[in-house]
Enzyme design. Structure first.
Site, short mmCIF file in Angstrom:
data_model
loop_
_atom_site.label_atom_id
_atom_site.label_comp_id
_atom_site.label_asym_id
_atom_site.label_seq_id
_atom_site.Cartn_x
_atom_site.Cartn_y
_atom_site.Cartn_z
N GLY A 25 0.85 -1.20 0.00
CA GLY A 25 0.00 0.00 0.00
C GLY A 25 0.87 1.24 0.00
NE ARG A 66 -2.22 -4.19 -1.69
CZ ARG A 66 -1.80 -3.77 -0.50
NH1 ARG A 66 -0.84 -4.40 0.14
NH2 ARG A 66 -2.35 -2.72 0.07
CG ASP A 71 3.23 -7.47 7.21
OD1 ASP A 71 2.70 -6.86 6.27
OD2 ASP A 71 2.61 -8.26 7.94
CB THR A 107 2.85 0.37 6.21
OG1 THR A 107 1.50 0.05 6.60
CG2 THR A 107 3.76 0.03 7.38
CG ASP A 143 -1.65 -0.74 7.97
OD1 ASP A 143 -2.51 0.14 7.77
OD2 ASP A 143 -1.48 -1.70 7.21
CG ASP A 152 1.39 -3.48 10.24
OD1 ASP A 152 2.28 -2.77 9.76
OD2 ASP A 152 0.70 -4.25 9.55
NE ARG A 179 -1.84 -5.68 5.34
CZ ARG A 179 -1.46 -6.28 4.23
NH1 ARG A 179 -2.19 -6.16 3.15
NH2 ARG A 179 -0.38 -6.98 4.19
P1 ATP Z 1 0.88 -2.62 3.56
O1 ATP Z 1 1.17 -2.91 5.00
O2 ATP Z 1 0.81 -1.17 3.28
O3 ATP Z 1 -0.27 -3.39 2.98
P2 ATP Z 1 2.72 -4.59 2.54
O4 ATP Z 1 4.14 -4.49 2.13
O5 ATP Z 1 2.43 -5.47 3.73
O6 ATP Z 1 2.18 -3.12 2.73
P3 ATP Z 1 1.59 -6.57 0.73
O7 ATP Z 1 0.66 -6.41 -0.41
O8 ATP Z 1 1.26 -7.53 1.80
O9 ATP Z 1 1.84 -5.11 1.30
O10 ATP Z 1 3.02 -7.01 0.13
C1 ATP Z 1 3.62 -6.27 -0.93
C2 ATP Z 1 4.24 -7.21 -1.92
O11 ATP Z 1 5.28 -7.98 -1.29
C3 ATP Z 1 3.31 -8.27 -2.50
O12 ATP Z 1 2.52 -7.76 -3.55
C4 ATP Z 1 4.31 -9.31 -3.00
O13 ATP Z 1 4.88 -8.91 -4.23
C5 ATP Z 1 5.38 -9.25 -1.92
N1 ATP Z 1 5.15 -10.33 -0.94
C6 ATP Z 1 4.26 -10.36 0.06
N2 ATP Z 1 4.30 -11.54 0.71
C7 ATP Z 1 5.23 -12.29 0.09
C8 ATP Z 1 5.74 -13.62 0.26
N3 ATP Z 1 5.28 -14.42 1.21
N4 ATP Z 1 6.71 -14.04 -0.59
C9 ATP Z 1 7.18 -13.24 -1.55
N5 ATP Z 1 6.74 -11.99 -1.78
C10 ATP Z 1 5.79 -11.51 -0.97
#
Ligand code: ATP
Length: 327
Positions: free
Chosen positions: A15, A76, A107, A130, A132, A134, A176
């Site tokens: 995000g 994503r 994360d 982020t 959040d 978190d 989240r």
């Molecule tokens: P926010 O907290 O703002 O949602 P985030 O980084 O947690 O941010 P996610 O959509 O969960 O957002 O993860 C971002 C990207 O990281 C995913 O679209 C994917 O490309 C990669 N990613 C997430 N989990 C995995 C995983 N288990 N293995 C490999 N890549 C991952």
């Protein structure tokens, strides 16, 4: 400069969050200042797979510190969750001669970055971007302060309407799995209750809020509901209230993506700037697979594994403050 640190890659993922641009600027200028070239990767891991890369000069990041969102775009990307996707991403790393990566996100971004670092032996530094807040190991994440201010401003505006009608206003807040934004916004907005995933007290709080409202002859209540605290979010809580207390009418406001937008606060700009400089310093010191965090206003480095896997709890005194002051 470390012998094998000639070019770094930087990307934003997950995000978007206000302050990501300030982070990109800081990483770019801190690296260039140290004689390290910077390759900007567009659309997060998607761009790494597709080779959407552009070398940045210092001028490429001028005039962006005050802008919300991310000039690098975010995405994503499920492909990066596969071995084949990460192999393709590694081909981009080889082609572009990138020696290390700075990933700005939450994360999920760190989970992907850590896996990639382990599989292909490439140093990865995470910057927590982020709304959040978190992530374990950092008091604040880039974007959180701005989002909290935006939500508080929305609550202030709703309060004007709420006091003019005998209604319960339910406001759905993002986060989240975490209730930090909701709880802190509830304190800042003087709300009657905060429904968060960390404390399973939905109906008790509603009863208290309604009961206290009656005692004080309040004619309105604002209750914040974290998006995932209750299945169905604020709309589900509204239905519960109308079932138990048909004498009250409810109004639901889902703040949605408003919470992500806007110009970053001074706090977020400064945090992003400090963290960006620290990320480059960490790489020069030979650090890898760590997140840059902030604790008691000091920059710290936290293993990515801990930032991802350890659970940050809401502070009990804040929870108590919200309950105490909502009477
Ligand atoms: P926010 O907290 O703002 O949602 P985030 O980084 O947690 O941010 P996610 O959509 O969960 O957002 O993860 C971002 C990207 O990281 C995913 O679209 C994917 O490309 C990669 N990613 C997430 N989990 C995995 C995983 N288990 N293995 C490999 N890549 C991952």
């Amino acid at each position: 400069m470390s012998a094998n640190l000639n070019i770094i890659g930087v990307l934003t993922s997950g995000g978007d969050a206000p302050g990501m641009n300030a982070a990109i600027r800081a990483v770019t200028r801190a690296a260039i200042g140290q004689g390290i070239r910077v390759k900007a990767i567009y659309r997060g891991y998607k761009g790494l797979i597709d080779g959407e890369v552009k070398e940045f000069t210092s001028q490429d990041v001028s005039g962006i510190i005050q802008r919300g969102g991310t000039i690098l775009k975010s995405a994503r990307c499920t492909e990066f969750q596969t071995k084949e996707g990460r192999e393709q991403a590694y081909q981009t790393i080889l082609r572009e001669q990138i020696d290390a990566l700075v990933v700005i996100g939450g994360d999920g971004t760190f989970t992907g970055g850590r896996l990639f670092a382990q599989e292909y032996d490439i140093p990865v530094i995470g910057m927590p971007g982020t709304i959040d807040n978190d992530l374990w190991g950092t008091d604040a994440t880039i974007g959180y302060d701005t989002s909290l201010s935006t939500i508080t401003e929305c609550i202030d505006k709703l309060r004007d309407t709420a006091t003019s009608h005998e209604r319960i206003f339910l406001v759905e807040v993002m986060g989240r799995d975490a209730g930090f934004l909701t709880l802190n916004a509830a304190i800042a907005g003087g709300c009657e209750a905060a429904i968060i995933p960390e404390r399973a007290t939905v109906m008790e709080q509603i009863e208290d809020a309604i009961g206290n409202g009656r005692r004080k002859s309040k004619n309105s209540s604002i209750v914040l509901v974290q998006e995932h605290a209750v299945e169905g979010g604020a709309n589900a809580v509204a239905k519960m209230i109308e079932k138990e207390h048909p004498e009250y009418s409810t109004r639901v406001t889902v703040l949605g993506h408003l919470q992500r937008g806007g110009s970053p606060t001074a706090y977020d700009r400064i945090l992003a700037s400090r963290m960006g400089v620290a990320a480059i310093q960490a790489l020069m010191d030979g650090q890898r697979n760590v997140m840059v965090g902030i604790q008691n206003d000091d920059i710290v480095l936290v293993p990515l594994s801990k930032a991802i896997h350890q659970k940050k709890d809401v502070k009990e005194d804040k929870w108590q403050a919200m309950l105490t002051l909502s009477i």
